[in-house]
Design a protein around this motif. Sequence first.
Motif, PDB file in Angstrom:
ATOM      1  N   UNK A 162      46.760  17.952  70.583  1.00 19.08           N
ATOM      2  CA  UNK A 162      47.162  16.945  69.797  1.00 19.08           C
ATOM      3  C   UNK A 162      46.891  15.536  71.081  1.00 19.08           C
ATOM      4  N   UNK A 163      46.574  16.169  72.542  1.00 18.25           N
ATOM      5  CA  UNK A 163      46.676  15.444  73.360  1.00 18.25           C
ATOM      6  C   UNK A 163      44.704  15.310  73.909  1.00 18.25           C
ATOM      7  N   UNK A 164      44.238  16.795  73.138  1.00 15.39           N
ATOM      8  CA  UNK A 164      43.430  17.139  73.429  1.00 15.39           C
ATOM      9  C   UNK A 164      42.753  15.673  73.211  1.00 15.39           C
ATOM     10  N   UNK A 165      43.060  15.835  71.571  1.00 19.17           N
ATOM     11  CA  UNK A 165      42.057  15.326  70.731  1.00 19.17           C
ATOM     12  C   UNK A 165      42.024  13.331  70.864  1.00 19.17           C
ATOM     13  N   UNK A 166      43.390  13.593  71.500  1.00 20.74           N
ATOM     14  CA  UNK A 166      43.762  11.944  71.201  1.00 20.74           C
ATOM     15  C   UNK A 166      42.632  11.733  72.903  1.00 20.74           C
ATOM     16  N   UNK A 167      42.628  12.220  73.986  1.00 21.19           N
ATOM     17  CA  UNK A 167      41.746  12.186  74.575  1.00 21.19           C
ATOM     18  C   UNK A 167      40.632  11.826  74.620  1.00 21.19           C
ATOM     19  N   UNK A 168      40.405  13.009  73.747  1.00 16.02           N
ATOM     20  CA  UNK A 168      38.436  12.241  73.000  1.00 16.02           C
ATOM     21  C   UNK A 168      38.647  10.733  72.206  1.00 16.02           C
ATOM     22  N   UNK A 169      39.671  10.849  71.166  1.00 14.20           N
ATOM     23  CA  UNK A 169      39.552   9.644  70.812  1.00 14.20           C
ATOM     24  C   UNK A 169      39.756   8.151  71.407  1.00 14.20           C
ATOM     25  N   UNK A 206      34.671  13.163  80.318  1.00 13.70           N
ATOM     26  CA  UNK A 206      34.878  14.634  80.117  1.00 13.70           C
ATOM     27  C   UNK A 206      36.229  15.465  79.922  1.00 13.70           C
ATOM     28  N   UNK A 207      36.848  15.898  78.997  1.00 14.41           N
ATOM     29  CA  UNK A 207      37.929  15.864  78.652  1.00 14.41           C
ATOM     30  C   UNK A 207      37.957  17.461  78.439  1.00 14.41           C
ATOM     31  N   UNK A 208      39.490  18.453  78.223  1.00 14.64           N
ATOM     32  CA  UNK A 208      39.968  19.420  78.446  1.00 14.64           C
ATOM     33  C   UNK A 208      39.973  20.173  79.485  1.00 14.64           C
ATOM     34  N   UNK A 209      39.075  20.926  79.876  1.00 14.76           N
ATOM     35  CA  UNK A 209      39.549  21.725  81.640  1.00 14.76           C
ATOM     36  C   UNK A 209      38.324  19.760  82.797  1.00 14.76           C
ATOM     37  N   UNK A 215      42.405  25.388  77.742  1.00 11.93           N
ATOM     38  CA  UNK A 215      43.497  24.148  77.159  1.00 11.93           C
ATOM     39  C   UNK A 215      43.147  24.337  75.225  1.00 11.93           C
ATOM     40  N   UNK A 216      44.459  24.036  75.372  1.00 15.54           N
ATOM     41  CA  UNK A 216      44.849  24.387  73.634  1.00 15.54           C
ATOM     42  C   UNK A 216      45.738  23.192  73.388  1.00 15.54           C
ATOM     43  N   UNK A 217      46.804  22.148  73.896  1.00 16.47           N
ATOM     44  CA  UNK A 217      47.450  21.310  73.595  1.00 16.47           C
ATOM     45  C   UNK A 217      46.384  20.309  72.974  1.00 16.47           C
TER      46      UNK A 217
END
Length: 272
Positions: free
Chosen positions: A170-177, A149-152, A166-168
């Motif tokens: 790079x960080x959010x894509x990195x979390x999902x990957x 569960x990523x994002x908010x 949430x709009x960051x």
Amino acid sequence: MDMTKPESLKPPPRVTTRSLAKMRRDGQSISMLTAYDYPTAEILDRAGIDILLVGDSLAMVVQGHDTTLPVTMDQLIYHAEMVGRAAKRAMVVVDLPFPEGQLEIMRTVACGARVLKETKCHAVKLEGGAEQAGRIETMVTAGIPVMAHVGLRPQNVHVEGGYRVKREIKTLVNDAVAAENAGAFAVLVECVSTEVGQAINDAVNVPTIGIGAGGATTGQVLVTNDLIGLTSGYSPKFVRKMADVSTTIYEAAIQYRDAIADNTFPGDAESF
Ligand code: KIV
């Protein structure tokens, strides 16, 4: 293959990690809703909802708390038992409540194992992305499917100082990957800009399930109480209310109260 039962009596094939992966590959959308009790889960399952989530939102929409933090593992297990019994086709995912997904790693594994051992549910959801990679890997190695569960992340409300989009990117894509690489079978993405929702969906191969994440994710999830209008007060922008169950219950209660007051209930039809 069971040849003894006529086709119509056979339970429908269960939604699994494998069938969800195929849905993503085939470009099919995935539907997910929360459920906290047997009758609601039975209806949602019959309606063909693919995933039921025994969410920690139970703390807010059922228990009446201000945040998701107070609900306990024992309480989630109690509700998961009911939902697990009702779902014949849907996959049932159970939230790991605060702080079970943040403490010592084997405690998290033990909580995940409780879900699979004590309920008829199939997977857990864990808030967090890159920083949870080790935990996700350990859980999956132990045989516990994990939806990240990523994002908010509502369990982080006090660190964040509230809820915000949430709009960051790079960080959010990195979390999902990172979650996908650690073995998560799906990634739930909450309250991010449409651009971030699209970028996450493009970056991973597992199904993505959005809530307030735009239309690019593989699937969508809502809190059922929001969908059916069984909440009072603030409703987030991403909710589409498709029924007004609060009003239905209210009006039935008024009718019942008035029928007792004017002695029309019970009538002959309800008496022995
Ligand atoms: O607990 C919950 O209901 C959730 C939502 C994001 C669906 O996690």
